[in-house]
Design an enzyme around this catalytic site. Structure first.
Site, mmCIF file in Angstrom:
data_model
loop_
_atom_site.group_PDB
_atom_site.id
_atom_site.type_symbol
_atom_site.label_atom_id
_atom_site.label_comp_id
_atom_site.label_asym_id
_atom_site.label_seq_id
_atom_site.Cartn_x
_atom_site.Cartn_y
_atom_site.Cartn_z
ATOM 1 C CE LYS A 26 -3.062 -2.471 3.041
ATOM 2 N NZ LYS A 26 -3.371 -2.620 4.459
ATOM 3 N N GLY A 27 2.139 1.112 0.333
ATOM 4 C CA GLY A 27 2.983 2.264 0.584
ATOM 5 C C GLY A 27 3.077 3.293 -0.526
ATOM 6 C CD GLU A 72 8.859 -1.109 -3.240
ATOM 7 O OE1 GLU A 72 8.255 -0.463 -2.362
ATOM 8 O OE2 GLU A 72 9.121 -2.305 -3.134
ATOM 9 C CG ASP A 73 6.875 2.144 0.329
ATOM 10 O OD1 ASP A 73 7.679 1.328 -0.165
ATOM 11 O OD2 ASP A 73 6.091 1.829 1.250
ATOM 12 C CG ASP A 87 14.931 -1.089 5.308
ATOM 13 O OD1 ASP A 87 16.143 -0.932 5.487
ATOM 14 O OD2 ASP A 87 14.143 -1.290 6.243
ATOM 15 C CE LYS A 106 14.551 3.260 6.409
ATOM 16 N NZ LYS A 106 13.961 2.278 7.364
ATOM 17 C CG PHE A 150 10.172 2.275 11.280
ATOM 18 C CD1 PHE A 150 10.190 1.188 10.412
ATOM 19 C CD2 PHE A 150 8.951 2.804 11.656
ATOM 20 C CE1 PHE A 150 9.013 0.640 9.928
ATOM 21 C CE2 PHE A 150 7.762 2.262 11.183
ATOM 22 C CZ PHE A 150 7.802 1.179 10.317
ATOM 23 C CB VAL A 151 10.681 7.250 7.919
ATOM 24 C CG1 VAL A 151 12.050 7.768 8.322
ATOM 25 C CG2 VAL A 151 10.776 6.413 6.649
ATOM 26 C CG ASP A 154 2.226 0.640 7.624
ATOM 27 O OD1 ASP A 154 3.225 0.431 6.888
ATOM 28 O OD2 ASP A 154 1.689 -0.242 8.307
#
Ligand code: 5GP
Length: 191
Positions: free
Chosen positions: A53-54, A109-110, A113, A141, A162-163, A169
């Site tokens: 969902k990001g 993509e959001d 990582d 990241k 973590f953001v 979310d």
């Protein structure tokens, strides 16, 4: 008397410790990335594939700045529960609705990582033989990378914290925040 419109900056959510990227900064960067997409796909139709969902806010905003012809599709994957560490386990919850053979696919993509999720998705998409396959990620990241992946369009590089916000979310909350920030420890550390 006519009412004069004013833009009131939205107050920052009380669970947010620090705003890393304001909404305005995000939108300015999206305009820049859209200009690059317009240049790179000048004579082609692009298929934007959003990873849910990001990426839902990102897709909606980015698409309004891009002017080349485009189609849309979405995939949904799960790689996180409500924890803040990647599990490395990726499940496709919703697959594409169209055949991507011969299409110019841009995966949106959001955040990248460790790269594990994206690595899995790219392998799955590559097997379907698209004409081209590239990646846009709003955030990366670099300190966290475990699988090196070429991300063609990167919005911002963020530190390994973590953001949340702007699609991202924590336990399904904060996705609607127009900015990106870090959470107060008290939110995820139960006493
Ligand atoms: P990766 O497989 O690259 O480690 O993780 C990718 C996915 O993990 C992202 O699509 C996102 O759903 C989640 N993720 C990674 N880092 C963060 C983060 O800082 N905040 C949030 N909310 N999700 C993250």
């Amino acid at each position: 008397m006519p009412v004069r419109q004013q833009r009131e900056p939205a107050p920052v959510h009380p669970d947010i410790e620090r705003v890393l990227l304001t909404g305005d900064r995000i939108q300015a960067r999206l305009r820049e990335m859209a200009a690059l997409i317009d240049r790179d796909y000048a004579d082609r139709e692009v298929l934007l594939v959003g990873v849910l969902k990001g990426a839902f806010l990102l897709m909606a905003d980015l698409a309004r700045y891009v002017t080349v012809p485009m189609r849309f599709d979405f995939m949904a994957v799960s790689s996180y529960g409500s924890a803040t560490q990647t599990s490395g386990v990726v499940r496709i919850l919703k697959d594409l609705e169209q055949d991507i053979g011969q299409r110019h696919v841009l995966l949106v993509e959001d955040i990248v990582d460790t790269g594990l999720t994206l690595n899995y998705l790219l392998r799955s998409l590559r097997a379907r033989r698209p004409a081209s396959l590239d990646v846009l990620s709003l955030l990366t990241k670099p300190e966290q990378v475990r699988v090196p992946i070429e991300v063609r369009y990167v919005g911002f590089e963020v530190p390994g914290v973590f953001v949340v916000g702007y699609g991202l979310d924590y336990a399904e909350r904060y996705r609607n925040l127009p900015y990106i920030g870090t959470l107060r420890r008290s939110v995820y550390e139960t006493p």
